[in-house]
Design a protein around this motif. Structure first.
Motif, PDB file in Angstrom:
ATOM      1  N   TYR A   1       1.344  -1.552  -0.120  1.00 22.27           N
ATOM      2  CA  TYR A   1      -0.334  -0.064  -0.163  1.00 22.27           C
ATOM      3  C   TYR A   1       0.899   1.357   0.367  1.00 22.27           C
ATOM      4  CZ  TYR A   1      -3.433   3.320   1.888  1.00 22.27           C
ATOM      5  OH  TYR A   1      -4.526   4.291   1.705  1.00 22.27           O
ATOM      6  N   LYS A   2       2.275   1.386   0.897  1.00 19.14           N
ATOM      7  CA  LYS A   2       2.682   2.276   0.704  1.00 19.14           C
ATOM      8  C   LYS A   2       3.229   2.328  -0.214  1.00 19.14           C
ATOM      9  CE  LYS A   2       3.485   2.201   5.767  1.00 19.14           C
ATOM     10  NZ  LYS A   2       4.421   1.543   6.971  1.00 19.14           N
ATOM     11  N   ASN A  16     -11.703  -1.128  -1.592  1.00 17.46           N
ATOM     12  CA  ASN A  16     -11.469  -2.056  -0.455  1.00 17.46           C
ATOM     13  C   ASN A  16     -12.971  -3.164  -1.105  1.00 17.46           C
ATOM     14  OD1 ASN A  16     -12.397  -1.274   1.628  1.00 17.46           O
ATOM     15  ND2 ASN A  16     -10.539  -0.188   1.570  1.00 17.46           N
ATOM     16  N   GLY A  17     -13.705  -2.714  -0.090  1.00 21.04           N
ATOM     17  CA  GLY A  17     -14.957  -3.348  -0.375  1.00 21.04           C
ATOM     18  C   GLY A  17     -15.975  -2.587  -1.048  1.00 21.04           C
ATOM     19  N   ARG A  18     -17.368  -3.070  -0.945  1.00 20.39           N
ATOM     20  CA  ARG A  18     -18.429  -2.377  -1.416  1.00 20.39           C
ATOM     21  C   ARG A  18     -18.821  -0.851  -0.505  1.00 20.39           C
ATOM     22  NH1 ARG A  18     -22.856  -7.034  -0.958  1.00 20.39           N
ATOM     23  NH2 ARG A  18     -21.470  -7.205   0.793  1.00 20.39           N
ATOM     24  N   PHE A  19     -17.599  -0.462   0.536  1.00 23.32           N
ATOM     25  CA  PHE A  19     -18.838   0.649   1.177  1.00 23.32           C
ATOM     26  C   PHE A  19     -17.561   1.262   1.996  1.00 23.32           C
ATOM     27  CE2 PHE A  19     -22.450  -2.827   1.231  1.00 23.32           C
ATOM     28  CZ  PHE A  19     -23.437  -1.839   0.251  1.00 23.32           C
ATOM     29  N   ASN A  20     -16.152   0.714   1.052  1.00 20.10           N
ATOM     30  CA  ASN A  20     -14.771   1.037   2.183  1.00 20.10           C
ATOM     31  C   ASN A  20     -14.143   1.901   1.810  1.00 20.10           C
ATOM     32  OD1 ASN A  20     -15.154  -0.317   5.134  1.00 20.10           O
ATOM     33  ND2 ASN A  20     -15.667  -1.992   3.383  1.00 20.10           N
ATOM     34  N   GLN A  21     -15.098   2.811   0.642  1.00 23.71           N
ATOM     35  CA  GLN A  21     -13.626   4.032   0.047  1.00 23.71           C
ATOM     36  C   GLN A  21     -13.875   5.129   0.613  1.00 23.71           C
ATOM     37  OE1 GLN A  21     -17.100   3.136  -1.224  1.00 23.71           O
ATOM     38  NE2 GLN A  21     -16.474   1.454  -2.368  1.00 23.71           N
ATOM     39  N   LYS A  22     -12.235   5.907   0.899  1.00 27.13           N
ATOM     40  CA  LYS A  22     -11.905   6.946   1.751  1.00 27.13           C
ATOM     41  C   LYS A  22     -11.756   8.151   0.605  1.00 27.13           C
ATOM     42  CE  LYS A  22      -9.597   8.179   5.632  1.00 27.13           C
ATOM     43  NZ  LYS A  22      -8.352   7.979   6.897  1.00 27.13           N
ATOM     44  N   VAL A  23     -11.686   9.157   0.994  1.00 28.48           N
ATOM     45  CA  VAL A  23     -11.121  10.446   0.042  1.00 28.48           C
ATOM     46  C   VAL A  23      -9.707  10.738   0.305  1.00 28.48           C
ATOM     47  CG1 VAL A  23     -11.293  12.657  -0.666  1.00 28.48           C
ATOM     48  CG2 VAL A  23     -12.984  11.165  -1.159  1.00 28.48           C
ATOM     49  N   ILE A  24      -9.177  10.588  -0.403  1.00 36.59           N
ATOM     50  CA  ILE A  24      -7.446  10.894  -0.120  1.00 36.59           C
ATOM     51  C   ILE A  24      -6.996  12.512  -0.021  1.00 36.59           C
ATOM     52  CG2 ILE A  24      -4.545  10.708  -0.288  1.00 36.59           C
ATOM     53  CD1 ILE A  24      -5.564   7.759  -1.827  1.00 36.59           C
ATOM     54  N   PHE A  25      -7.051  12.831  -1.655  1.00 37.60           N
ATOM     55  CA  PHE A  25      -7.271  14.821  -1.142  1.00 37.60           C
ATOM     56  C   PHE A  25      -8.722  14.692  -2.821  1.00 37.60           C
ATOM     57  CE2 PHE A  25      -3.979  13.397  -4.379  1.00 37.60           C
ATOM     58  CZ  PHE A  25      -4.751  14.112  -5.192  1.00 37.60           C
ATOM     59  N   GLU A  43       0.986  11.157   3.176  1.00 41.13           N
ATOM     60  CA  GLU A  43       0.478  11.101   4.544  1.00 41.13           C
ATOM     61  C   GLU A  43      -0.665  10.156   5.104  1.00 41.13           C
ATOM     62  OE1 GLU A  43       0.792  15.023   5.449  1.00 41.13           O
ATOM     63  OE2 GLU A  43       2.854  15.405   6.113  1.00 41.13           O
ATOM     64  N   HIS A  44      -1.313   9.730   4.174  1.00 41.38           N
ATOM     65  CA  HIS A  44      -2.583   9.608   4.194  1.00 41.38           C
ATOM     66  C   HIS A  44      -2.305   8.071   4.682  1.00 41.38           C
ATOM     67  CE1 HIS A  44      -6.648   8.366   2.809  1.00 41.38           C
ATOM     68  NE2 HIS A  44      -6.070   7.226   2.907  1.00 41.38           N
ATOM     69  N   GLU A  45      -3.383   8.232   5.936  1.00 41.72           N
ATOM     70  CA  GLU A  45      -3.876   6.388   7.146  1.00 41.72           C
ATOM     71  C   GLU A  45      -4.641   5.434   6.234  1.00 41.72           C
ATOM     72  OE1 GLU A  45      -5.124   7.305  10.839  1.00 41.72           O
ATOM     73  OE2 GLU A  45      -2.577   9.197  11.313  1.00 41.72           O
ATOM     74  N   ARG A  46      -4.365   4.609   6.067  1.00 47.22           N
ATOM     75  CA  ARG A  46      -4.891   3.753   5.447  1.00 47.22           C
ATOM     76  C   ARG A  46      -6.385   3.594   6.199  1.00 47.22           C
ATOM     77  NH1 ARG A  46      -2.213  -2.238   3.511  1.00 47.22           N
ATOM     78  NH2 ARG A  46      -4.411  -2.923   1.879  1.00 47.22           N
ATOM     79  N   ASN A  47      -7.752   3.406   5.829  1.00 47.18           N
ATOM     80  CA  ASN A  47      -8.713   3.350   6.351  1.00 47.18           C
ATOM     81  C   ASN A  47      -9.037   1.503   6.694  1.00 47.18           C
ATOM     82  OD1 ASN A  47     -11.822   4.284   6.471  1.00 47.18           O
ATOM     83  ND2 ASN A  47     -12.177   3.254   4.982  1.00 47.18           N
TER      84      ASN A  47
END
Length: 244
Positions: A53-54, A87-96, A116-120
C-alpha cells in the motif's frame, strides 16, 4: 539520475525527505474550465499488504514530483486531480478531493497528501464496480467543466465483491468517461492473491472509452515507474491510444 535502480525503499525515503524539506502553502483557486479531470482510484483491498500500500502511495507521489509529469501538467495550463482508496463495497475513502494542479507547489501538496494518508481498512475484498460508482460520484462534484474526464483504476486482482464494472457502467453516468487501468502483476504466481487473471479481467471488463489503455507494473516495486508512464499518457494522450 535513475531512481528505479535504487529500489522502492530508496524511492520512498527520497520522496518523504523531499516533502519534509519543501512544504509550500498555496491557495488552490477554482477554475471554471480545464482540459483534464482525473480521478485516481487506489487499491486498498485485503490482497494488498501495508508495505505494498505504501509503495502505491509513494509511487503516485513520486510520479507527481517527476519533472516530465509536471511539465506535461503545466503544458495544459493545469488539471483537476482527485484521489481515493477502495476495497470492499462500502469502504472507499478520499485521499484528497478535487484539486487544481497548475504549478510545482500544487503537485508537492498533492504528493504530501498521498504519503501522509492513513489507510482506511485492510481486510475487505476487491470491489471494482463499487469503486467505479464512487468515482462517478466524485466526477459529479467536479467544480469545473473539463474536456476530458478520466478514471484511473489501479489494482492487483479481479472483482470478487458486490457488482462488477459492467453493472457500474450500466447504472452510473459514465458514458463520456474514459477508464484506464494499472494492473500490478503477481511475480510469485499466487492464484489466491490474484483471483485468476487480473490483466485479462481489466482488459475485458474495466478499461473503457476512446483511447482507453492498460499499463502493467511488474510487482509493487515497479508501481512508481508504471504510474509515471500512465500519468504521462493520460495527461497528454499520444497517437497510439490503447497500450497492448
Amino acid at each position: 539520475m535513475h531512481l528505479r535502480r535504487y529500489g522502492p525503499t530508496f524511492l520512498l525515503i527520497t520522496t518523504l525527505v523531499m516533502l519534509v524539506l519543501v512544504k509550500p502553502k498555496v491557495a488552490n483557486a477554482q477554475h471554471q474550465f480545464c482540459d483534464l479531470a482525473l480521478v485516481l482510484a487506489m487499491d486498498a483491498s485485503s490482497s494488498v499488504d501495508d508495505r505494498e500500500y505504501k509503495l502505491q502511495m509513494s509511487g503516485v507521489a513520486s510520479a507527481l514530483l517527476d519533472p516530465e509529469v509536471q511539465e506535461a501538467i503545466t503544458s495544459l495550463g493545469g488539471i483537476y486531480l482527485a484521489a481515493f482508496e477502495w476495497n470492499g463495497r462500502f469502504n472507499q475513502k478520499v485521499i484528497f478531493d478535487w484539486t487544481f494542479l497548475q504549478a510545482g507547489p500544487d503537485m508537492f501538496l498533492a504528493a504530501q497528501s498521498l504519503v501522509e494518508h492513513e489507510r482506511n481498512a485492510s481486510n475487505f475484498p476487491t470491489a471494482i464496480g463499487h469503486a467505479l460508482g464512487y468515482a462517478s460520484g466524485m466526477l459529479r462534484k467536479l467544480p469545473a467543466r473539463c474536456a476530458r474526464q478520466v478514471i484511473d483504476v489501479s489494482g492487483d486482482g479481479s472483482n470478487n465483491d458486490g457488482y462488477g464494472p459492467q453493472i457500474a457502467y450500466t447504472h452510473f453516468p459514465l458514458e463520456n468517461v474514459t477508464v484506464n487501468g494499472l494492473v500490478i502483476k503477481d511475480l510469485y504466481n499466487n492464484p489466491e492473491s490474484f483471483y485468476r487473471d487480473p490483466e485479462r479481467y481489466y482488459r475485458e471488463n474495466v478499461i473503457k472509452g476512446g483511447g482507453a489503455f492498460l499499463v502493467l507494473a511488474e510487482g509493487f516495486n515497479d508501481f512508481a515507474r508504471a504510474m509515471k508512464q500512465k500519468l504521462l499518457k493520460e495527461i497528454v494522450p499520444g497517437p497510439i491510444g490503447r497500450l497492448d
